[in-house]
Design an enzyme around this catalytic site. Structure first.
Site, mmCIF file in Angstrom:
data_model
loop_
_atom_site.group_PDB
_atom_site.id
_atom_site.type_symbol
_atom_site.label_atom_id
_atom_site.label_comp_id
_atom_site.label_asym_id
_atom_site.label_seq_id
_atom_site.Cartn_x
_atom_site.Cartn_y
_atom_site.Cartn_z
ATOM 1 C CB CYS A 114 -16.164 -18.527 -10.158
ATOM 2 S SG CYS A 114 -17.568 -18.986 -11.188
ATOM 3 C CG HIS A 247 -15.038 -14.455 -11.136
ATOM 4 N ND1 HIS A 247 -14.845 -15.164 -12.303
ATOM 5 C CD2 HIS A 247 -16.287 -14.755 -10.705
ATOM 6 C CE1 HIS A 247 -15.934 -15.886 -12.542
ATOM 7 N NE2 HIS A 247 -16.826 -15.646 -11.603
ATOM 8 C CG ASN A 277 -19.050 -16.273 -14.518
ATOM 9 O OD1 ASN A 277 -17.934 -16.786 -14.542
ATOM 10 N ND2 ASN A 277 -19.796 -16.245 -13.439
HETATM 11 N N1 COA Z 1 -34.033 -12.022 -19.387
HETATM 12 C C1 COA Z 1 -35.117 -11.339 -18.998
HETATM 13 N N2 COA Z 1 -35.581 -11.376 -17.747
HETATM 14 C C2 COA Z 1 -34.926 -12.134 -16.856
HETATM 15 C C3 COA Z 1 -33.775 -12.878 -17.200
HETATM 16 C C4 COA Z 1 -33.336 -12.802 -18.531
HETATM 17 N N3 COA Z 1 -32.267 -13.461 -18.967
HETATM 18 N N4 COA Z 1 -33.345 -13.528 -16.118
HETATM 19 C C5 COA Z 1 -34.176 -13.228 -15.109
HETATM 20 N N5 COA Z 1 -35.144 -12.377 -15.553
HETATM 21 C C6 COA Z 1 -36.243 -11.797 -14.790
HETATM 22 C C7 COA Z 1 -36.610 -12.631 -13.592
HETATM 23 O O1 COA Z 1 -37.474 -13.682 -13.963
HETATM 24 C C8 COA Z 1 -37.283 -11.605 -12.720
HETATM 25 O O2 COA Z 1 -38.612 -11.431 -13.167
HETATM 26 P P1 COA Z 1 -39.813 -11.214 -12.108
HETATM 27 O O3 COA Z 1 -39.478 -9.941 -11.388
HETATM 28 O O4 COA Z 1 -41.003 -11.119 -13.001
HETATM 29 O O5 COA Z 1 -39.779 -12.418 -11.236
HETATM 30 C C9 COA Z 1 -36.521 -10.311 -13.021
HETATM 31 O O6 COA Z 1 -35.838 -10.542 -14.270
HETATM 32 C C10 COA Z 1 -35.517 -9.941 -11.956
HETATM 33 O O7 COA Z 1 -34.756 -11.108 -11.624
HETATM 34 P P2 COA Z 1 -33.640 -11.072 -10.509
HETATM 35 O O8 COA Z 1 -33.004 -12.418 -10.432
HETATM 36 O O9 COA Z 1 -34.172 -10.476 -9.239
HETATM 37 O O10 COA Z 1 -32.649 -10.012 -11.199
HETATM 38 P P3 COA Z 1 -31.303 -9.407 -10.665
HETATM 39 O O11 COA Z 1 -31.336 -7.948 -10.789
HETATM 40 O O12 COA Z 1 -30.898 -10.000 -9.338
HETATM 41 O O13 COA Z 1 -30.266 -9.936 -11.756
HETATM 42 C C11 COA Z 1 -28.576 -11.643 -12.036
HETATM 43 C C12 COA Z 1 -30.059 -11.309 -11.927
HETATM 44 C C13 COA Z 1 -28.407 -13.140 -12.132
HETATM 45 C C14 COA Z 1 -28.014 -10.960 -13.247
HETATM 46 C C15 COA Z 1 -27.858 -11.093 -10.764
HETATM 47 O O14 COA Z 1 -28.564 -11.483 -9.613
HETATM 48 C C16 COA Z 1 -26.468 -11.576 -10.672
HETATM 49 O O15 COA Z 1 -25.626 -11.256 -11.483
HETATM 50 N N6 COA Z 1 -26.137 -12.329 -9.604
HETATM 51 C C17 COA Z 1 -24.825 -12.823 -9.375
HETATM 52 C C18 COA Z 1 -24.638 -14.009 -10.237
HETATM 53 C C19 COA Z 1 -23.201 -14.360 -10.343
HETATM 54 O O16 COA Z 1 -22.392 -13.536 -10.540
HETATM 55 N N7 COA Z 1 -22.932 -15.643 -10.205
HETATM 56 C C20 COA Z 1 -21.672 -16.181 -10.409
HETATM 57 C C21 COA Z 1 -20.812 -15.968 -9.236
HETATM 58 S S1 COA Z 1 -19.419 -16.902 -9.516
#
Ligand code: COA
Length: 320
Positions: A114, A247, A277
């Site tokens: 990225c 980004h 993304n």
């Molecule tokens: N739909 C519904 N529920 C979902 C889901 C989806 N698409 N994806 C994950 N969940 C659930 C998980 O299973 C989890 O359930 P649980 O509590 O029963 O275990 C819950 O939602 C919370 O998951 P979590 O991963 O803790 O959520 P979060 O608030 O951290 O959000 C992201 C997840 C991925 C959106 C967030 O962490 C993020 O954006 N991270 C950065 C990723 C990124 O930018 N990467 C690229 C960098 S280049």
């Protein structure tokens, strides 16, 4: 008089097919509400069988050349950032070169996921300032849809396909151009964001794997810090910045980073809602949107920043 790399034109390209959250929710245990609330993403574009990283990159490059009013024959350098090349080799940059009808130039790919566009821009800027190139195409292009695990709701809803390009032209003197760049990498974080395959290990392409929550935490810290560093290098302060073109990974990362820097959210270009993304393509795609809709104007101070797998991260500050 010193040489500077000036952005002479910008362009972008998206696949024909747009996919909204509701469509994903038909085949995955997810909802539009969850995706919008946690990420800000509403739609993404997914490449069809006839669309590849190379075709999208070529279209974006053509539009950037048109915008710059520069003929393809004047280009002497193509740097293409991608983690999803058309082939393991040769470089997708050489496919773009051929498609544009350029017989001879320097052409290679850069792999920094990225942050790839920031890495590519920094390399092209260095080559221009050292006199090694006069007119460069710097492209970020991806088809991440092809390395997603479409059964993993924690990753597949986050990414999309697309391409963005800028034409950099060498200019003597003047005030416009790239003022400073700063790059970082820290390979200890490989296991937080990676693809579980490769030519030299599994012999397969592999699928993207990510520990989203940990990546989120690192992203906010690293992005705020590298933006501070690059502004220092250019002798500028946050108050001097007209636009940040970040980004586009997650709207919450953009908000948290802006807050940490004391920057108004009105100065941050946001396209993650429509593109999701797009990895290396996201910064030049967002820049193209903000230039073409009239927000980013000639003379504006613009900060570009990105963070990705590796981890790699970086920023650039320029006077557009
Ligand atoms: N739909 C519904 N529920 C979902 C889901 C989806 N698409 N994806 C994950 N969940 C659930 C998980 O299973 C989890 O359930 P649980 O509590 O029963 O275990 C819950 O939602 C919370 O998951 P979590 O991963 O803790 O959520 P979060 O608030 O951290 O959000 C992201 C997840 C991925 C959106 C967030 O962490 C993020 O954006 N991270 C950065 C990723 C990124 O930018 N990467 C690229 C960098 S280049």
């Amino acid at each position: 008089m010193s040489l500077r790399a000036v952005i002479a034109g910008v362009g972008s390209a998206l696949p024909a097919r747009r996919v909204d959250n509701a469509e994903l929710a038909k085949q995955l245990d997810t909802t539009d509400e969850w995706i919008v609330e946690r990420t800000g993403i509403r739609t993404r574009y997914i490449a069809g069988d006839d669309e590849t990283t190379g075709t999208l990159a070529t279209e974006a490059a053509r539009r950037a050349l048109d915008h710059a009013g520069i003929a393809a024959s004047e280009i002497d350098l193509i740097v293409l950032a991608t983690a999803t090349p058309d082939q393991t080799f040769p470089a997708t940059a050489t496919k773009v070169q051929t498609a544009l009808g350029i017989d001879d130039c320097v052409a290679f790919d850069v792999a920094a996921v990225c942050s790839g566009f920031l890495y590519a821009l920094t390399v092209a800027d260095s080559m221009i300032r050292s006199g090694g190139a006069k007119a460069a195409l710097v492209i970020g292009a991806e088809t991440f849809s092809r390395i997603l695990d479409w059964e993993d709701r924690t990753t597949c809803v986050l990414f999309g396909d697309g391409a963005g390009a800028v034409v950099l032209a060498a200019e003597e003197g003047g005030t416009a151009g790239i003022l400073a760049t700063k790059l970082h990498a820290d390979g200890r974080h490989n296991q937080l964001l990676y693809v579980d395959g490769g030519p030299s290990t599994t012999g397969t392409v592999g699928k993207l794997r990510m520990k989203g929550r940990e990546v989120f935490r690192h992203a906010v810290l690293n992005l705020a810090s590298v933006m501070g560093e690059v502004l220092d290098l250019a002798g500028l302060e946050t108050a001097d910045v007209d636009w940040v073109v970040p980004h586009q990974a997650n709207a919450r990362i953009l908000d948290a980073t802006a807050k940490k820097l004391g920057l108004s959210p009105d100065k941050v270009v946001l396209t993650v809602d429509r593109h999701a993304n797009t990895s290396a393509a996201s910064v030049p795609l967002a820049l193209d949107v903000a230039v073409k809709d009239g927000r980013v104007k000639r003379g504006d101070i613009v900060v570009l920043e990105a963070m990705g797998g590796g981890f790699t991260w970086g920023a650039a500050v320029l006077r557009y």
